[in-house]
Design an enzyme around this catalytic site. Structure first.
Site, PDB file in Angstrom:
ATOM      1  N   ASP A 136       0.869  -1.182   0.000  1.00  0.00           N
ATOM      2  CA  ASP A 136       0.000   0.000   0.000  1.00  0.00           C
ATOM      3  C   ASP A 136       0.902   1.227   0.000  1.00  0.00           C
ATOM      4  O   ASP A 136       2.137   1.093  -0.077  1.00  0.00           O
ATOM      5  CB  ASP A 136      -0.967  -0.017   1.196  1.00  0.00           C
ATOM      6  CG  ASP A 136      -2.310   0.599   0.829  1.00  0.00           C
ATOM      7  OD1 ASP A 136      -2.315   1.784   0.448  1.00  0.00           O
ATOM      8  OD2 ASP A 136      -3.339  -0.092   0.881  1.00  0.00           O
ATOM      9  N   HIS A 141      -2.864   3.250  -4.438  1.00  0.00           N
ATOM     10  CA  HIS A 141      -2.297   2.672  -3.208  1.00  0.00           C
ATOM     11  C   HIS A 141      -0.918   2.072  -3.480  1.00  0.00           C
ATOM     12  O   HIS A 141      -0.578   1.002  -2.963  1.00  0.00           O
ATOM     13  CB  HIS A 141      -3.244   1.619  -2.617  1.00  0.00           C
ATOM     14  CG  HIS A 141      -4.493   2.219  -2.027  1.00  0.00           C
ATOM     15  ND1 HIS A 141      -4.494   2.903  -0.835  1.00  0.00           N
ATOM     16  CD2 HIS A 141      -5.772   2.261  -2.483  1.00  0.00           C
ATOM     17  CE1 HIS A 141      -5.727   3.325  -0.563  1.00  0.00           C
ATOM     18  NE2 HIS A 141      -6.519   2.962  -1.550  1.00  0.00           N
ATOM     19  N   GLU A 163      -9.978   2.773  -5.235  1.00  0.00           N
ATOM     20  CA  GLU A 163      -9.667   4.166  -4.881  1.00  0.00           C
ATOM     21  C   GLU A 163      -8.504   4.745  -5.700  1.00  0.00           C
ATOM     22  O   GLU A 163      -7.505   5.188  -5.137  1.00  0.00           O
ATOM     23  CB  GLU A 163      -9.341   4.238  -3.380  1.00  0.00           C
ATOM     24  CG  GLU A 163     -10.493   3.773  -2.510  1.00  0.00           C
ATOM     25  CD  GLU A 163     -10.201   3.843  -1.014  1.00  0.00           C
ATOM     26  OE1 GLU A 163     -11.068   4.338  -0.294  1.00  0.00           O
ATOM     27  OE2 GLU A 163      -9.124   3.393  -0.578  1.00  0.00           O
TER      28      GLU A 163
HETATM   29  C1  ACM Z   1     -10.950  -0.515   0.444  1.00  0.00           C
HETATM   30  O1  ACM Z   1     -11.441  -0.513   1.585  1.00  0.00           O
HETATM   31  N1  ACM Z   1     -10.317   0.561  -0.008  1.00  0.00           N
HETATM   32  C2  ACM Z   1     -11.034  -1.682  -0.415  1.00  0.00           C
END
Ligand code: ACM
Length: 537
Positions: free
Chosen positions: A193, A264, A327
């Site tokens: 991440d 991420h 995201e």
């Molecule tokens: C997530 O909670 N961004 C998959």
């Protein structure tokens, strides 16, 4: 009837009702087809665990060490067709059709677990270990029979974020043990991440030399924008990963590694800036939330992912790789001349279509290495080509839509399956990311509601609890947030509707009686359910 006789009859009814409920075994997930019987099996000072099929050797040893660890009961395993008195017998039974099913019979003289496969047998062993650990007298267990107990859902998952905070291999093994105890079978390991890359990749050593460490960490909630300046990091070597994978396999758990892309990915970009469209040197992320850095859809990136998967697939023998997809901020792509040209060439109308293009390319790389891809539900946006399994996290709708389109689906909706949310409104709760997901809400979750058309229901593989760790710095904190919500989810996934219809109050009574088991496993579980009504909405 005189008042006096009525009174005695009334008392008798109460006493018997209570005896009945007190005798209900404190098992979680509650087995299907359990019938309690009179009498008990009393353990000898040394109990034989015999197996007549060599396939069950590992399970027999597992049971022997479990009896010792959880109840200080001494036992030994032996390959034998002869049945000793007062022993435990593990038997292959091909009449049991479901590969995850088992039957368990406890009589005064014998404990017998039958299954068609080592996996089914393993689940029977878990049930027996819970009975032994929770028994009021640890040297004896109540007679009962459980016939053909098997799960309702094939995907019974738990996730753990090891990027925001890093957890040592010993804890990962404890987490796997916890999953096994409640009959979970998929461990979704979030390994990368913005705030840290946690897996050694030989071809790209800077991923861990640089990407595994950050200069500090956000303190308090996002709005406060406060940071410490304590260097933080860690990663798993390939040999540690191999050991953990083998440990999970012994417990019939498949590990699904997640490489979150193209968003991420700031830690990877900090190590190799050429992975982004800007090429700018950035540091490993220190704050929670969504970062603007994303992987560029360039030949360099796709070669990187190919090399990465070549190593990853050597380490993880399972069916799946999780390719992320959640995201993704599109600002860098929209500002990039390279992306503009690529979109023209590939006739992509916008950055959402560009993301679909990116994810589909990664999915093909996964397939090249004979792996199926899983992605967060964003990967379906403007994407008619993906064959990936969809993890529906922003709600159930994306999952329902995916099932309509014949995609395999794992339900992890944020309102039911995010165990980083607060579990009670008590002022004493430790700081958490936000949200509110009490135990009862998890228990009432239905991964396959009637709003899904009957022919589409088969695409719902199951569900998964997610444990994001922005605010969970230690193993104890992870356990506090995961347990007992994980117990409730295990029952959602394993126990049939017919058996589960007694509802949350019955679960709560069993959970209270189940605490010796959690204590013996040294789990730092949340005791919110013991506080008067505090776990209610
Ligand atoms: C997530 O909670 N961004 C998959």
């Amino acid at each position: 009837m005189s008042i006096k006789r009525f009174y005695w009859l009334f008392l008798l009814v109460i006493v018997f009702a209570n005896v009945g409920s007190a005798q209900k075994p404190a098992l979680i997930p509650y087995p299907n087809n359990l019938v309690t019987k009179a009498g008990s099996f009393d353990f000898l000072t040394l109990t034989a665990v015999s197996y007549s099929n060599i396939e069950f050797k590992n399970e027999a040893s597992y049971l022997v060490s479990g009896l010792l660890d959880l109840a200080n009961l001494k036992a030994y395993s032996c390959f034998s067709k002869k049945i000793k008195s007062r022993s435990i017998v593990l038997k292959k039974d091909l009449k049991i059709k479901h590969t995850e099913a088992y039957s368990l019979t406890i009589t005064n003289n014998q404990i017998t677990i039958k299954a068609a496969s080592p996996k089914g047998l393993f689940y029977g062993i878990q049930t027996l270990l819970q009975l032994v650990a929770n028994a009021p007298n640890k040297l004896s267990v109540q007679c009962l029979s459980i016939d053909n107990d098997h799960p309702q859902f094939a995907w019974r998952g738990m996730h753990l974020d090891c990027s925001r905070h890093f957890f040592k291999p010993e804890f990962i093994k404890k987490y796997i043990d916890l999953m096994a105890a409640y009959k979970f079978n998929y461990f979704h390991w979030h390994l990368t991440d913005d705030q840290g890359w946690r897996i050694e990749i030989k071809k790209y050593p800077k991923l861990t030399q640089i990407g595994a460490y950050r200069a500090g960490t956000m303190k308090g909630h996002y709005t406060a924008q406060q940071f410490d300046s304590i260097p933080y990091g860690g990663f798993y070597t390939q040999s540690e990963i191999r050991e953990i994978v083998a440990y999970a396999q012994n417990r019939h758990i498949e590990i699904v590694p997640e490489i979150d892309m193209p968003g991420h990915a700031r830690a990877a970009i900090a190590a190799y800036p050429e992975l982004s469209c800007t090429g700018n040197q950035v540091s490993v992320g220190m704050k929670w939330g969504i970062e603007k850095e994303v992987l560029c859809p360039s030949p360099f990136t796709f070669q990187f992912i190919d090399d990465l998967f070549a190593e990853l697939t050597q380490l993880f023998p399972g069916t799946y790789i999780h390719i992320g997809g959640d995201e993704v901020l599109k600002d860098e792509w929209n500002a990039s001349f390279f992306c503009k040209e690529l979109m023209q060439k590939e006739q992509l109308k916008d950055a959402i279509e560009l993301q679909a293009f990116f994810m589909n390319k990664i999915e093909k790389i996964a397939n090249k290495y004979h792996k199926k891809a899983i992605g967060w539900d964003e990967i379906m946006e403007k994407n008619s080509q993906t064959n990936a399994t969809i993890m529906s996290w922003r709600g159930m709708e994306a999952g329902i839509e995916a099932a309509k389109n014949k995609h395999a689906v794992i339900m992890t909706p944020i309102d039911f399956c995010y165990f980083d949310h607060y579990q009670s409104k008590n002022a004493t709760e430790p700081l958490a990311i936000g949200g509110f997901t009490p135990l009862e809400q998890v228990y009432e979750f239905n991964p396959c509601p009637d709003s899904i058309a009957e022919p589409d229901k088969k695409y719902i593989l199951g569900a998964q609890g997610n444990v994001w760790t922005e605010y969970l710095q230690t193993p104890e904190m992870v356990e506090y947030m995961a347990v007992p919500r994980l117990c409730a989810l295990s029952e959602v996934l394993w126990t049939s509707h017919a058996t589960k219809k007694l509802g949350y109050s019955d679960f709560k009574i069993r959970l209270i009686a189940h605490q010796p088991y959690l204590n013996k496993k040294q789990i730092h579980y949340a005791k919110t359910f013991l506080i008067n009504e505090a776990d209610k909405k």
